[in-house]
Design an enzyme around this catalytic site. Structure first.
Site, PDB file in Angstrom:
ATOM      1  N   ASP A 101       0.832  -1.199   0.000  1.00  0.00           N
ATOM      2  CA  ASP A 101       0.000   0.000   0.000  1.00  0.00           C
ATOM      3  C   ASP A 101       0.875   1.260   0.000  1.00  0.00           C
ATOM      4  OD1 ASP A 101      -2.234  -1.590   0.130  1.00  0.00           O
ATOM      5  OD2 ASP A 101      -2.346  -1.494   2.322  1.00  0.00           O
TER       6      ASP A 101
HETATM    7  N1  URA Z   1      -1.290  -6.079   3.696  1.00  0.00           N
HETATM    8  C1  URA Z   1      -1.787  -4.825   3.739  1.00  0.00           C
HETATM    9  O1  URA Z   1      -2.836  -4.587   4.336  1.00  0.00           O
HETATM   10  N2  URA Z   1      -1.112  -3.847   3.130  1.00  0.00           N
HETATM   11  C2  URA Z   1       0.051  -4.053   2.477  1.00  0.00           C
HETATM   12  O2  URA Z   1       0.625  -3.106   1.933  1.00  0.00           O
HETATM   13  C3  URA Z   1       0.565  -5.356   2.434  1.00  0.00           C
HETATM   14  C4  URA Z   1      -0.128  -6.346   3.052  1.00  0.00           C
END
Ligand code: URA
Length: 239
Positions: A101
């Site tokens: 993310d």
């Molecule tokens: N899980 C998440 O919620 N975000 C990420 O960036 C990676 C794994």
């Protein structure tokens, strides 16, 4: 294995649409045979000729990046935000394996090796990813048990995960938890914690399989060596 038109396009000679046209026109030869079928799957080991010329496949490159916060993992962001590719100097057409993310930090592999990318992201190949999550509230033993055994989400149940409490800060009422999963659903870790009522405040991917961030500050990257690449192939294929 990848779709033929994707492999042709990723070699850089033309767009995917043009590659589809060339296939339909019978101008693409795979291992000595004309292929007109658009969905044909090929591996990077196959010999591909386009218009009588051998496809000049790029030399493979493998990078481990310590992704900073505030950078997207897509290669071309519609909102023109900074992408992970802006952090890397290369003349190759690299792309990230999997996603982190915008606000998640940590380990991310970038490569132009489509076969490895497929192997590492295919759900049947259980490649562990370890995260450190800072979450709201006191995570207790039953939360950990729920994370370990699998959590029922809207339309699926998460697989068994590794989970352990690292610490709890009474002053800020936050817990630090290490969690290891092998799936890669969108926002998976955040959603797993949300399901047990602990909002994730910070998330960092510490490890992908055996690869950790040792020696890499935020925003820094290094090239994987051949031994590490082979080990990644073996890790993905062993399941
Ligand atoms: N899980 C998440 O919620 N975000 C990420 O960036 C990676 C794994």
């Amino acid at each position: 294995m990848e779709r033929l038109q994707k492999v042709i396009a990723s070699s850089g000679i033309c767009s995917r649409r043009k590659a589809e046209e060339l296939i339909k026109q019978g101008k693409v030869v795979v291992n000595g045979q004309i292929v007109r079928e658009l969905g044909t799957k090929v591996s990077y080991a196959d010999t591909i000729e386009v218009n009588g010329k051998n496809l000049n496949q790029e030399e493979k490159e493998y990078i481990l990046l310590n992704k900073p916060r505030g950078v997207v993992t897509t290669t071309n962001d519609e909102y023109k935000r900074k992408t992970v590719l802006d952090l890397i100097e290369t003349d190759k057409r690299l792309y990230p394996i999997g996603r982190l993310d915008y606000d998640t930090t940590g380990a991310l592999i970038l490569t132009n090796d489509g076969e490895l990318a497929n192997l590492l992201t295919h759900p049947k190949n259980h490649v562990d990813k370890t995260y450190i999550a800072k979450v709201k509230g006191l995570v207790n033993k039953s939360d950990i048990l729920a994370l370990r055994t699998g959590i029922k989400m809207d339309n699926y149940k998460t697989s068994k995960a590794g989970a352990r409490i690292i610490s709890y800060d009474k002053k800020t009422d936050t817990s630090i938890v290490e969690i290891t999963i092998h799936e890669g659903k969108n926002h998976q870790v955040k959603n797993m914690f949300a399901a047990i009522n602990h909002e994730v405040i910070k998330l960092k991917r510490e490890k992908i399989s055996f690869l950790n961030l040792k020696g890499l500050k935020s925003g820094e990257y290094r090239y994987l060596n051949i031994k590490e690449v082979k080990k990644l192939y073996n890790e993905a294929k062993k399941n």
